[in-house]
Design an enzyme around this catalytic site. Sequence first.
Site, PDB file in Angstrom:
ATOM      1  N   SER A   1     -13.439  10.140  17.212  1.00 51.60           N
ATOM      2  CA  SER A   1     -14.270  10.395  16.277  1.00 51.60           C
ATOM      3  C   SER A   1     -14.204  11.631  15.343  1.00 51.60           C
ATOM      4  CB  SER A   1     -15.730  10.574  16.879  1.00 51.60           C
ATOM      5  OG  SER A   1     -16.895  10.742  16.082  1.00 51.60           O
TER       6      SER A   1
ATOM      7  N   TYR B   1     -20.955  14.185  23.598  1.00 52.71           N
ATOM      8  CA  TYR B   1     -20.231  13.356  22.979  1.00 52.71           C
ATOM      9  C   TYR B   1     -19.280  14.087  22.138  1.00 52.71           C
ATOM     10  CZ  TYR B   1     -19.097   9.550  19.458  1.00 52.71           C
ATOM     11  OH  TYR B   1     -18.346   8.636  19.139  1.00 52.71           O
TER      12      TYR B   1
ATOM     13  N   SER C   1     -16.616  15.086  24.620  1.00 48.58           N
ATOM     14  CA  SER C   1     -15.867  13.928  25.258  1.00 48.58           C
ATOM     15  C   SER C   1     -14.836  13.527  24.271  1.00 48.58           C
ATOM     16  CB  SER C   1     -16.767  12.791  25.543  1.00 48.58           C
ATOM     17  OG  SER C   1     -17.232  12.197  24.404  1.00 48.58           O
ATOM     18  N   LYS C   2     -15.037  13.438  22.861  1.00 51.92           N
ATOM     19  CA  LYS C   2     -14.097  13.241  21.748  1.00 51.92           C
ATOM     20  C   LYS C   2     -13.038  14.070  21.505  1.00 51.92           C
ATOM     21  CE  LYS C   2     -15.732   8.967  21.234  1.00 51.92           C
ATOM     22  NZ  LYS C   2     -15.108   7.849  21.439  1.00 51.92           N
TER      23      LYS C   2
ATOM     24  N   ARG D   1     -21.939 -11.159  27.572  1.00 54.30           N
ATOM     25  CA  ARG D   1     -22.022 -10.521  26.061  1.00 54.30           C
ATOM     26  C   ARG D   1     -20.411 -10.969  25.596  1.00 54.30           C
ATOM     27  NH1 ARG D   1     -25.578  -6.513  28.240  1.00 54.30           N
ATOM     28  NH2 ARG D   1     -23.884  -4.870  28.807  1.00 54.30           N
TER      29      ARG D   1
ATOM     30  N   ASP E   1     -19.388  -6.980  30.246  1.00 61.58           N
ATOM     31  CA  ASP E   1     -20.377  -7.767  30.518  1.00 61.58           C
ATOM     32  C   ASP E   1     -20.110  -9.036  29.958  1.00 61.58           C
ATOM     33  OD1 ASP E   1     -23.535  -8.432  31.263  1.00 61.58           O
ATOM     34  OD2 ASP E   1     -22.978  -9.597  29.566  1.00 61.58           O
ATOM     35  N   GLU E   2     -19.742 -10.154  31.101  1.00 62.67           N
ATOM     36  CA  GLU E   2     -19.104 -11.394  30.766  1.00 62.67           C
ATOM     37  C   GLU E   2     -19.874 -12.206  29.676  1.00 62.67           C
ATOM     38  OE1 GLU E   2     -17.637 -13.586  33.865  1.00 62.67           O
ATOM     39  OE2 GLU E   2     -16.595 -12.014  34.911  1.00 62.67           O
TER      40      GLU E   2
HETATM   41  P1  NDP Z   1     -21.226   0.320  19.875  1.00 62.84           P
HETATM   42  O1  NDP Z   1     -22.490   0.983  20.964  1.00 62.84           O
HETATM   43  O2  NDP Z   1     -21.881  -0.538  18.725  1.00 62.84           O
HETATM   44  O3  NDP Z   1     -20.427  -0.470  20.928  1.00 62.84           O
HETATM   45  C1  NDP Z   1     -19.668   0.340  22.152  1.00 62.84           C
HETATM   46  C2  NDP Z   1     -18.959  -0.794  22.812  1.00 62.84           C
HETATM   47  O4  NDP Z   1     -18.396  -0.099  23.931  1.00 62.84           O
HETATM   48  C3  NDP Z   1     -20.017  -1.955  23.395  1.00 62.84           C
HETATM   49  O5  NDP Z   1     -19.074  -3.241  23.380  1.00 62.84           O
HETATM   50  C4  NDP Z   1     -20.142  -1.314  24.719  1.00 62.84           C
HETATM   51  O6  NDP Z   1     -20.198  -2.625  25.799  1.00 62.84           O
HETATM   52  C5  NDP Z   1     -18.918  -1.009  25.228  1.00 62.84           C
HETATM   53  N1  NDP Z   1     -18.847  -0.097  26.348  1.00 62.84           N
HETATM   54  C6  NDP Z   1     -19.701   0.952  26.582  1.00 62.84           C
HETATM   55  N2  NDP Z   1     -19.383   1.454  27.952  1.00 62.84           N
HETATM   56  C7  NDP Z   1     -18.210   0.516  28.449  1.00 62.84           C
HETATM   57  C8  NDP Z   1     -17.831   0.516  29.693  1.00 62.84           C
HETATM   58  N3  NDP Z   1     -18.014   1.520  30.594  1.00 62.84           N
HETATM   59  N4  NDP Z   1     -16.692  -0.537  29.824  1.00 62.84           N
HETATM   60  C9  NDP Z   1     -16.663  -1.270  28.992  1.00 62.84           C
HETATM   61  N5  NDP Z   1     -17.063  -1.311  27.732  1.00 62.84           N
HETATM   62  C10 NDP Z   1     -18.317  -0.462  27.604  1.00 62.84           C
HETATM   63  O7  NDP Z   1     -20.326   1.614  19.449  1.00 62.84           O
HETATM   64  P2  NDP Z   1     -19.428   1.557  18.348  1.00 62.84           P
HETATM   65  O8  NDP Z   1     -18.931   0.453  17.928  1.00 62.84           O
HETATM   66  O9  NDP Z   1     -20.189   2.291  17.302  1.00 62.84           O
HETATM   67  O10 NDP Z   1     -18.221   2.686  18.619  1.00 62.84           O
HETATM   68  C11 NDP Z   1     -17.176   2.197  18.959  1.00 62.84           C
HETATM   69  C12 NDP Z   1     -16.285   3.205  18.915  1.00 62.84           C
HETATM   70  O11 NDP Z   1     -16.146   3.919  17.862  1.00 62.84           O
HETATM   71  C13 NDP Z   1     -16.429   4.342  20.197  1.00 62.84           C
HETATM   72  O12 NDP Z   1     -15.436   4.877  20.999  1.00 62.84           O
HETATM   73  C14 NDP Z   1     -17.327   5.409  19.313  1.00 62.84           C
HETATM   74  O13 NDP Z   1     -17.219   6.628  19.779  1.00 62.84           O
HETATM   75  C15 NDP Z   1     -16.441   5.507  18.047  1.00 62.84           C
HETATM   76  N6  NDP Z   1     -17.125   5.959  17.055  1.00 62.84           N
HETATM   77  C16 NDP Z   1     -18.212   5.153  16.401  1.00 62.84           C
HETATM   78  C17 NDP Z   1     -18.650   5.748  15.277  1.00 62.84           C
HETATM   79  C18 NDP Z   1     -19.806   5.008  14.518  1.00 62.84           C
HETATM   80  O14 NDP Z   1     -20.021   5.480  13.335  1.00 62.84           O
HETATM   81  N7  NDP Z   1     -20.069   4.033  14.720  1.00 62.84           N
HETATM   82  C19 NDP Z   1     -18.280   7.106  14.524  1.00 62.84           C
HETATM   83  C20 NDP Z   1     -16.879   7.696  15.223  1.00 62.84           C
HETATM   84  C21 NDP Z   1     -16.621   7.123  16.338  1.00 62.84           C
HETATM   85  P3  NDP Z   1     -21.934  -3.097  26.061  1.00 62.84           P
HETATM   86  O15 NDP Z   1     -22.458  -3.761  24.856  1.00 62.84           O
HETATM   87  O16 NDP Z   1     -21.858  -3.809  27.332  1.00 62.84           O
HETATM   88  O17 NDP Z   1     -22.701  -1.741  26.086  1.00 62.84           O
END
Ligand code: NDP
Length: 276
Positions: free
Chosen positions: A138, A190, A193-194, A40, A37-38
Amino acid sequence: MSPKIAVVTGANKGIGFAIVRGLCKRFDGVVYLTSRDEKRGAEAIAALQKEGLNPKYHQLEVTDSKSVTTFRDYIKEKYGYIDILVNNAAIAFKSNAPDPVAVQAEETLRVNYFSVVSSCEILFPLLRNGARVVNVSSLCGHLSFIPSEKLRQRFQDPNLSIPELSDLMCQYVEAAKQGTHAAEWGNSSYNVSKVGLTALTKIQQRLLNDKDIKVNAVHPGYVDTDMTSHSGPLTIDEGAQAPLFLALDAADSVRGEYVWCDKRIVSWSGPKPGDI
Ligand code: NDP
C-alpha cells in the site's frame, strides 16, 4: 506441455478479484481464485464465468497454516509448481471501529504480515524458475509512515532477517498493548503491517537472489472497494493494473522493489510521493 500456474489470495472480491480477471484475460496458463469462504469464492467464480472467463478455485484461509498446507499439497500433487503468487488478502479496521487498539494491532498484523510470512514459507518451495511473487502492500507501506528514525534504520538494515523483522512486528503489537506505540510507530496498525510487508518483500527477494524468482511489493492505488468503504477513485480493474504489471510485464531486473500504481519504482525510504 505443462501449464503455467497463477494463484491469487483473497480474490473473491475487490482488487484480488480484478487481478484474477486480468490474469484470466492475459496469462497463458491456469489461474486459481482462492478465498477463505467457499460460498463467496463460488459466487466470484460464477461471476467470472458469466464473463466467459474460466478461473479454477481452491479454498485458502491465509491465517490458517492447515488450509495453506492443504492447498500446497493439492497444487504440488496436481502440477508440482507455481509460476505467479499474488499475496493480496488483507484486512483494515474502519477508522470508527470500536475494537481496542491492542486488538486491532494483533489482528491486523496477524492477517497482513504474519500470514504472508507463514504462507510464503509453505508455498515458496513450489515456486519454479522464472516465478513472480507480488505482495500487495500500500501507499501505507512506505517507510516514512514510521515516525522513529531508529526504527526506520532497523527496517532498512540490509542484513535484517525475517525472524528479526517478525520480532519488530511483535514489538509493535506489545507497544500497542501497553499503549506506548504512538510516538515511535504512529497510530495505524494497518500502516505498520504494510511497512512490515514491504520490508518482508525486500528480504524475501534477497533470500531468493540466487534463483530466477522476482518478489516485488506494490501500491495498487486508492481503489473503490469494501476496504475503503468505496471511497477510492479507482475501479478494481484500475487497481489491478500495477499488480498485473508486476506479475506479467515488468522487466526481469525489477526485483525486491516497491512499485506504485502508475508502475513507477518508488524509493521505499525516500520522500513519499503523492498518492495517485
Ligand atoms: P477488500 O476488503 O475488498 O478485499 C480483501 C480480500 O481479502 C477479500 O477477498 C477478503 O475475503 C480477503 N481476506 C481477508 N482476510 C483473509 C484471510 N485471512 N484469508 C483469505 N482471504 C482473506 O480489499 P481490497 O480489494 O481493497 O484490498 C486488496 C489488497 O489491496 C489488500 O492487500 C489491501 O491492503 C491493498 N490495498 C488496497 C487499497 C485500496 O484503496 N482498496 C489501497 C492500498 C492497498 P472476505 O471477503 O472473506 O473478507
